[in-house]
Design an enzyme around this catalytic site. Structure first.
Site, PDB file in Angstrom:
ATOM      1  N   ARG A   1      41.686  97.612  42.856  1.00 18.93           N
ATOM      2  CA  ARG A   1      41.878  96.233  43.368  1.00 18.93           C
ATOM      3  C   ARG A   1      41.222  95.186  42.467  1.00 18.93           C
ATOM      4  O   ARG A   1      40.784  94.144  42.950  1.00 18.93           O
ATOM      5  CB  ARG A   1      41.346  96.079  44.796  1.00 18.93           C
ATOM      6  CG  ARG A   1      42.118  96.850  45.829  1.00 18.93           C
ATOM      7  CD  ARG A   1      43.314  96.061  46.354  1.00 18.93           C
ATOM      8  NE  ARG A   1      44.155  96.893  47.193  1.00 18.93           N
ATOM      9  CZ  ARG A   1      44.109  96.925  48.528  1.00 18.93           C
ATOM     10  NH1 ARG A   1      43.293  96.130  49.172  1.00 18.93           N
ATOM     11  NH2 ARG A   1      44.893  97.718  49.190  1.00 18.93           N
TER      12      ARG A   1
ATOM     13  N   ARG B   1      41.524  89.230  45.816  1.00 22.44           N
ATOM     14  CA  ARG B   1      41.091  87.960  46.418  1.00 22.44           C
ATOM     15  C   ARG B   1      39.668  87.544  46.092  1.00 22.44           C
ATOM     16  O   ARG B   1      39.289  86.402  46.333  1.00 22.44           O
ATOM     17  CB  ARG B   1      41.262  88.040  47.949  1.00 22.44           C
ATOM     18  CG  ARG B   1      42.716  87.953  48.370  1.00 22.44           C
ATOM     19  CD  ARG B   1      42.899  88.452  49.794  1.00 22.44           C
ATOM     20  NE  ARG B   1      42.670  89.887  49.832  1.00 22.44           N
ATOM     21  CZ  ARG B   1      42.787  90.643  50.926  1.00 22.44           C
ATOM     22  NH1 ARG B   1      43.072  90.077  52.071  1.00 22.44           N
ATOM     23  NH2 ARG B   1      42.571  91.933  50.862  1.00 22.44           N
TER      24      ARG B   1
ATOM     25  N   ARG C   1      48.276  83.493  43.674  1.00 12.77           N
ATOM     26  CA  ARG C   1      48.895  83.933  44.930  1.00 12.77           C
ATOM     27  C   ARG C   1      49.404  82.725  45.714  1.00 12.77           C
ATOM     28  O   ARG C   1      50.501  82.773  46.293  1.00 12.77           O
ATOM     29  CB  ARG C   1      47.858  84.700  45.739  1.00 12.77           C
ATOM     30  CG  ARG C   1      48.351  85.316  47.021  1.00 12.77           C
ATOM     31  CD  ARG C   1      47.153  86.066  47.601  1.00 12.77           C
ATOM     32  NE  ARG C   1      47.381  86.663  48.899  1.00 12.77           N
ATOM     33  CZ  ARG C   1      47.322  85.998  50.044  1.00 12.77           C
ATOM     34  NH1 ARG C   1      47.111  84.699  50.055  1.00 12.77           N
ATOM     35  NH2 ARG C   1      47.490  86.644  51.193  1.00 12.77           N
TER      36      ARG C   1
ATOM     37  N   ASP D   1      52.172  97.168  45.234  1.00 14.91           N
ATOM     38  CA  ASP D   1      51.571  97.750  46.426  1.00 14.91           C
ATOM     39  C   ASP D   1      52.262  99.062  46.746  1.00 14.91           C
ATOM     40  O   ASP D   1      53.451  99.224  46.473  1.00 14.91           O
ATOM     41  CB  ASP D   1      51.676  96.799  47.623  1.00 14.91           C
ATOM     42  CG  ASP D   1      50.705  97.202  48.728  1.00 14.91           C
ATOM     43  OD1 ASP D   1      49.540  96.772  48.686  1.00 14.91           O
ATOM     44  OD2 ASP D   1      51.105  97.983  49.616  1.00 14.91           O
TER      45      ASP D   1
ATOM     46  N   TYR E   1      51.967 104.843  57.175  1.00 13.76           N
ATOM     47  CA  TYR E   1      52.395 103.455  57.421  1.00 13.76           C
ATOM     48  C   TYR E   1      53.823 103.402  57.955  1.00 13.76           C
ATOM     49  O   TYR E   1      54.149 102.574  58.812  1.00 13.76           O
ATOM     50  CB  TYR E   1      52.269 102.619  56.141  1.00 13.76           C
ATOM     51  CG  TYR E   1      50.829 102.363  55.756  1.00 13.76           C
ATOM     52  CD1 TYR E   1      50.108 101.312  56.325  1.00 13.76           C
ATOM     53  CD2 TYR E   1      50.168 103.185  54.849  1.00 13.76           C
ATOM     54  CE1 TYR E   1      48.781 101.093  55.995  1.00 13.76           C
ATOM     55  CE2 TYR E   1      48.839 102.977  54.518  1.00 13.76           C
ATOM     56  CZ  TYR E   1      48.149 101.927  55.091  1.00 13.76           C
ATOM     57  OH  TYR E   1      46.834 101.717  54.780  1.00 13.76           O
TER      58      TYR E   1
HETATM   59  O1  CP3 Z   1      44.276  97.965  42.370  1.00 14.56           O
HETATM   60  C1  CP3 Z   1      44.949  96.973  41.993  1.00 14.56           C
HETATM   61  O2  CP3 Z   1      44.414  95.917  41.586  1.00 14.56           O
HETATM   62  C2  CP3 Z   1      46.464  97.105  41.928  1.00 14.56           C
HETATM   63  C3  CP3 Z   1      47.225  96.630  43.017  1.00 14.56           C
HETATM   64  C4  CP3 Z   1      47.141  97.344  44.352  1.00 14.56           C
HETATM   65  C5  CP3 Z   1      47.207  96.659  45.590  1.00 14.56           C
HETATM   66  N1  CP3 Z   1      47.294  97.584  46.585  1.00 14.56           N
HETATM   67  C6  CP3 Z   1      47.222  95.200  45.751  1.00 14.56           C
HETATM   68  C7  CP3 Z   1      46.935  94.618  47.058  1.00 14.56           C
HETATM   69  C8  CP3 Z   1      47.104  98.708  44.642  1.00 14.56           C
HETATM   70  C9  CP3 Z   1      46.954  99.894  43.708  1.00 14.56           C
HETATM   71  C10 CP3 Z   1      47.223  98.846  46.056  1.00 14.56           C
HETATM   72  C11 CP3 Z   1      47.273 100.139  46.743  1.00 14.56           C
HETATM   73  C12 CP3 Z   1      47.322 100.180  48.210  1.00 14.56           C
HETATM   74  N2  CP3 Z   1      47.967  99.325  49.053  1.00 14.56           N
HETATM   75  C13 CP3 Z   1      46.775 101.215  48.978  1.00 14.56           C
HETATM   76  C14 CP3 Z   1      46.072 102.428  48.445  1.00 14.56           C
HETATM   77  C15 CP3 Z   1      44.696 102.146  47.977  1.00 14.56           C
HETATM   78  C16 CP3 Z   1      43.710 101.801  49.061  1.00 14.56           C
HETATM   79  O3  CP3 Z   1      43.253 100.651  49.054  1.00 14.56           O
HETATM   80  O4  CP3 Z   1      43.395 102.676  49.878  1.00 14.56           O
HETATM   81  C17 CP3 Z   1      47.050 100.928  50.324  1.00 14.56           C
HETATM   82  C18 CP3 Z   1      46.618 101.756  51.525  1.00 14.56           C
HETATM   83  C19 CP3 Z   1      47.822  99.726  50.351  1.00 14.56           C
HETATM   84  C20 CP3 Z   1      48.419  99.062  51.533  1.00 14.56           C
HETATM   85  C21 CP3 Z   1      47.851  97.720  51.729  1.00 14.56           C
HETATM   86  N3  CP3 Z   1      48.080  96.645  50.900  1.00 14.56           N
HETATM   87  C22 CP3 Z   1      46.988  97.295  52.756  1.00 14.56           C
HETATM   88  C23 CP3 Z   1      46.464  98.185  53.877  1.00 14.56           C
HETATM   89  C24 CP3 Z   1      46.720  95.949  52.527  1.00 14.56           C
HETATM   90  C25 CP3 Z   1      45.948  95.016  53.424  1.00 14.56           C
HETATM   91  C26 CP3 Z   1      44.496  95.215  53.282  1.00 14.56           C
HETATM   92  C27 CP3 Z   1      43.926  94.117  52.435  1.00 14.56           C
HETATM   93  O5  CP3 Z   1      43.112  94.426  51.545  1.00 14.56           O
HETATM   94  O6  CP3 Z   1      44.273  92.963  52.688  1.00 14.56           O
HETATM   95  C28 CP3 Z   1      47.379  95.567  51.331  1.00 14.56           C
HETATM   96  C29 CP3 Z   1      47.358  94.240  50.698  1.00 14.56           C
HETATM   97  C30 CP3 Z   1      46.996  94.174  49.251  1.00 14.56           C
HETATM   98  N4  CP3 Z   1      47.402  95.037  48.285  1.00 14.56           N
HETATM   99  C31 CP3 Z   1      46.215  93.143  48.635  1.00 14.56           C
HETATM  100  C32 CP3 Z   1      46.179  93.423  47.267  1.00 14.56           C
HETATM  101  C33 CP3 Z   1      45.536  92.598  46.189  1.00 14.56           C
HETATM  102  C34 CP3 Z   1      45.618  91.952  49.360  1.00 14.56           C
HETATM  103  C35 CP3 Z   1      46.776  91.058  49.685  1.00 14.56           C
HETATM  104  C36 CP3 Z   1      46.526  89.584  49.545  1.00 14.56           C
HETATM  105  O7  CP3 Z   1      46.402  89.061  48.418  1.00 14.56           O
HETATM  106  O8  CP3 Z   1      46.511  88.961  50.595  1.00 14.56           O
END
Ligand code: CP3
Length: 343
Positions: free
Chosen positions: A24, A28, A37, A74, A151
Site C-alpha cells: 500500500r 492515503r 484520487r 485492487d 469478498y
Molecule cells: O500496495 C499497493 O500500493 C498497490 C495497490 C493495492 C491496493 N489494494 C490499493 C488500495 C493492492 C495490492 C491492494 C490489495 C488488496 N485490496 C487486498 C490484499 C492486500 C491486503 O491489504 O490485505 C485486499 C484485501 C483489497 C481489497 C480492498 N481494497 C479493501 C478491503 C479496501 C478497503 C480498505 C481500505 O484500506 O480502505 C480496498 C481499498 C484500497 N485498495 C485502497 C487502496 C490504496 C484505499 C482506497 C482509497 O483510496 O480510498
C-alpha cells in the site's frame, strides 16, 4: 544478469542491504495520493484511469526511491471483470454483488471477457514499464482465489470470513467451482500483466489465516500452486511472491509446495521464527508491523533493525507485515528506509 536488487533477492542472492518496498505504498497517508484520487473522483475511477494510476504508482518511488513499484489497482477488479457489481462505501470499504449459488457461478462471464474490463490496467503497466527508473522493479498482483472468493461470497470484507466458510462447508461443489473460476481467470489476468511489462507477480491471500488443516492445503496451497504452475509454464522466468497472510505454521514449506520464489510473512510471527523455518527454503519478504509507521520514534528504529538483522543471513526483501494505514506519518517511512539502508 540483472542489476535490480529485488530480482537478485528473488533468485536467492543474499545482499548486504535488503531491497525495500511497502504494501500500500501508494495510499492515503500520502498527500499527493489524496490529491490525485480527488482528481480521479473516486478510488475505482483512479484504478481504471491509466495515466492517473501510473502517477500514483510513481509517487512513492519519487518521494522515497523504493526498490520496487507495485501496480496501482485492487484485488477486487478481477471479480468485477467476471460480472458482479463492485463499489466502495466511503469509510466502510468494498461492496460487491454476491455469488453463492451454482447458477450464479455459471452466470459469471467467460474468462476471455475479463480483458474488456481490465485492459486499462494493462495500459497502466505499459506506462509504468516505460517511465520507471531503470533500477526499480515493477510488481504486478492479484488476489489468491480464497481471498477473492471471501469478498464474492459475503459481498464485503468480514473479520472471520464466515459466509465463505459456510458455503465451503455446506455446498462444496459450488464453492469449489467458484475457486476454480477465480483461479482460471487469475492466470489470464496475471499473464496479461506480465506481457504488458510487470517483472514480478504477487498473490495476496490476505485471509489465508482463517483456513485450517486440510482446508488450508485445499484452498490456500493448492489454488496458489495451480496458478503458479500455469504462469511458469508460459513465463518460465517470472518470479512469484506468495502471501498467505497469518498462515502461522502453514508458512513452513509453502514456497516448495506452491512453487513460489518468495514467501511474504506477516508480523504475527517473529522474524527469527520466519528466518529459521521459512527463509531456510529461500527468499522471504517482510515483516515489520505497520503500526510503526504511525508511532515512529526509537521503537520504529529498533524494530526495523530487529527485522533486518534477523533476516540478514538469507535472501530477504524488506517490507511491512501488512499494508501501511492512512494514519501513518510519511516521515516515519523515510526513517524506516534510512534505518534499513544504514545497515
Ligand atoms: O500496495 C499497493 O500500493 C498497490 C495497490 C493495492 C491496493 N489494494 C490499493 C488500495 C493492492 C495490492 C491492494 C490489495 C488488496 N485490496 C487486498 C490484499 C492486500 C491486503 O491489504 O490485505 C485486499 C484485501 C483489497 C481489497 C480492498 N481494497 C479493501 C478491503 C479496501 C478497503 C480498505 C481500505 O484500506 O480502505 C480496498 C481499498 C484500497 N485498495 C485502497 C487502496 C490504496 C484505499 C482506497 C482509497 O483510496 O480510498
Amino acid at each position: 544478469m540483472t542489476d535490480k536488487t529485488i530480482l537478485r533477492a528473488l533468485k536467492g542472492e543474499v545482499l548486504p542491504t535488503p531491497p525495500i518496498w511497502m504494501m500500500r505504498q501508494a495510499g492515503r497517508y500520502l498527500p499527493e495520493y489524496r490529491a490525485t484520487r480527488a482528481k480521479a473522483g473516486d478510488f475505482l475511477s483512479l484504478c481504471y484511469n491509466p495515466e492517473l494510476a501510473a502517477e500514483v504508482t510513481l509517487q512513492p518511488i519519487r518521494r522515497y526511491g523504493f526498490d520496487a513499484a507495485i501496480l496501482f489497482a485492487d484485488i477486487l477488479l478481477l471479480p468485477q471483470a467476471l460480472g458482479p457489481k463492485l463499489w466502495f462505501e466511503t469509510g466502510e470499504g468494498p461492496r460487491m454483488e454476491t455469488t453463492t449459488t451454482m447458477g450464479q457461478v455459471n452466470a459469471l462471464k467467460p474468462t476471455e471477457a475479463i480483458h474488456d474490463t481490465l485492459s486499462p490496467i494493462y495500459e497502466t503497466v505499459r506506462i509504468l514499464a516505460a517511465e520507471l527508473p531503470k533500477e526499480t522493479t515493477l510488481i504486478g498482483f492479484a488476489g489468491a482465489p480464497w481471498t477473492v472468493a471471501t469478498y464474492m461470497i459475503a459481498g464485503k470484507g468480514s473479520k472471520d470470513q464466515a459466509a465463505a466458510h459456510l458455503l465451503k462447508d455446506t455446498d462444496r461443489p459450488t464453492f469449489q467451482a467458484l475457486i476454480d473460476r477465480i483461479a482460471e481467470a487469475t492466470v489470464e489476468y496475471l499473464s496479461m500483466q506480465i506481457s504488458a511489462g510487470v517483472e514480478v507477480v504477487k498473490l495476496f491471500d490476505s485471509w489465508a489465516g482463517s483456513l485450517k488443516g486440510q482446508d488450508f492445503r485445499d484452498f490456500a496451497t493448492a489454488p496458489t500452486a495451480r496458478i503458479i504452475a500455469a504462469l511458469k509454464s508460459r513465463h518460465p522466468d517470472i518470479p512469484i511472491i506468495a502471501f498467505p497472510r497469518e498462515a502461522g505454521q502453514g508458512y513452513i514449506g509453502f514456497g516448495h509446495q506452491t512453487g513460489a520464489d518468495c514467501v511474504a510473512i506477516d508480523n504475527s510471527v517473529s522474524p527469527e521464527w520466519a528466518a529459521a523455518n521459512v527463509q531456510i527454503d529461500g527468499c522471504v519478504q517482510g515483516n515489520l508491523a505497520p503500526e510503526h509507521m504511525v508511532t515512529g520514534g526509537q521503537a520504529l528504529v529498533a524494530a526495523t533493525q530487529h527485522v533486518a538483522r534477523a533476516f540478514r543471513n538469507g535472501p530477504h526483501i524488506f517490507n511491512l507485515g501488512h499494508g501501511i494505514t492512512p494514519e501513518a506519518d510519511p516521515a516515519n517511512v523515510q526513517l524506516m528506509i534510512d534505518t534499513v539502508r544504514a545497515g
